[in-house]
Design a protein around this motif. Structure first.
Motif, short mmCIF file in Angstrom:
data_model
loop_
_atom_site.label_atom_id
_atom_site.label_comp_id
_atom_site.label_asym_id
_atom_site.label_seq_id
_atom_site.Cartn_x
_atom_site.Cartn_y
_atom_site.Cartn_z
N GLU A 83 0.85 -1.21 0.16
CA GLU A 83 0.07 0.20 -0.10
C GLU A 83 0.73 1.25 0.05
N ALA A 87 0.87 4.32 -2.82
CA ALA A 87 0.54 5.58 -2.31
C ALA A 87 1.68 6.60 -2.65
N LEU A 108 -6.90 2.10 -10.14
CA LEU A 108 -6.84 2.29 -8.61
C LEU A 108 -8.13 1.94 -8.04
N GLU A 112 -8.05 4.34 -3.18
CA GLU A 112 -6.93 5.16 -3.75
C GLU A 112 -7.35 6.37 -4.48
#
Length: 192
Positions: A83, A87, A108, A112
């Protein structure tokens, strides 16, 4: 076998790090890792409850508890690493002011997309307060005021404080670094 799904997630993160665009979010794989982690956590609780009345001689239950806790921690670390990588790729795109393609946006996950929208708003609000300063530029002071650059792709005319120059592919210019810093970040020109 515990940890196999988390390994797949780490492999996906490694593959993603080398790609130009983010691939499709592995929803099924992430859910499977979360489910496995929850199962291991429940198993660890069960082992913990069963070891309350045991003497220190019963090491099998203690080892099982220890292994279950290690599996939970490892799965969490793998999931968070995956993650975090996705990000950070979105963060880089926002700070470089790259326009994400429709394909990337469809890859996405819903959280997200919410993160990207809210982070973009936050960065634009922050940049709005400092209009005179380019916050996306390099933090290292320039060694030279003027640099030589080669144009990688046509971009048309660029207006600077000291004049106009036309960016045609394979042409070279000797310009102020501050004038072309944004073009370097966007990939239109490269330093020679």
């Amino acid at each position: 076998m515990y940890g196999v799904l988390a390994d797949k997630l780490v492999q996906d993160a490694r593959r993603t790090a080398n790609l130009e665009t983010l691939p499709l979010y592995p929803t099924d794989l992430v859910r499977a890792v979360v489910r496995e982690t929850q199962d291991q956590y429940q198993r660890a609780l069960a082992y913990h409850d069963s070891t309350d009345g045991l003497s220190s001689q019963d090491r099998v239950a203690m080892c099982a508890l220890f292994v279950a806790q290690l599996c939970v921690r490892r799965n969490k670390r793998c999931l968070l690493a995956h993650e975090n990588l996705r990000a950070s790729r979105l963060d880089q795109a926002v700070w470089a002011e790259q326009e994400l393609s429709a394909e990337t946006m469809s890859n996405l996950s819903a959280p997200e997309q919410v993160y990207l929208r809210e982070y973009t708003e936050l960065v634009s609000d922050y940049k709005g307060e400092w209009t005179e300063v380019d916050l996306t530029g390099s933090l290292d002071p320039p060694k030279e005021i003027y640099v030589e650059v080669r144009v990688l792709q046509d971009a048309g005319e660029v207006q600077t404080e000291y004049g106009v120059f036309n960016l045609t592919k394979d042409s070279q210019f000797f310009v102020r670094q501050a004038d072309v810093q944004r073009l370097i970040q966007q990939g239109f020109v490269q330093l020679i």
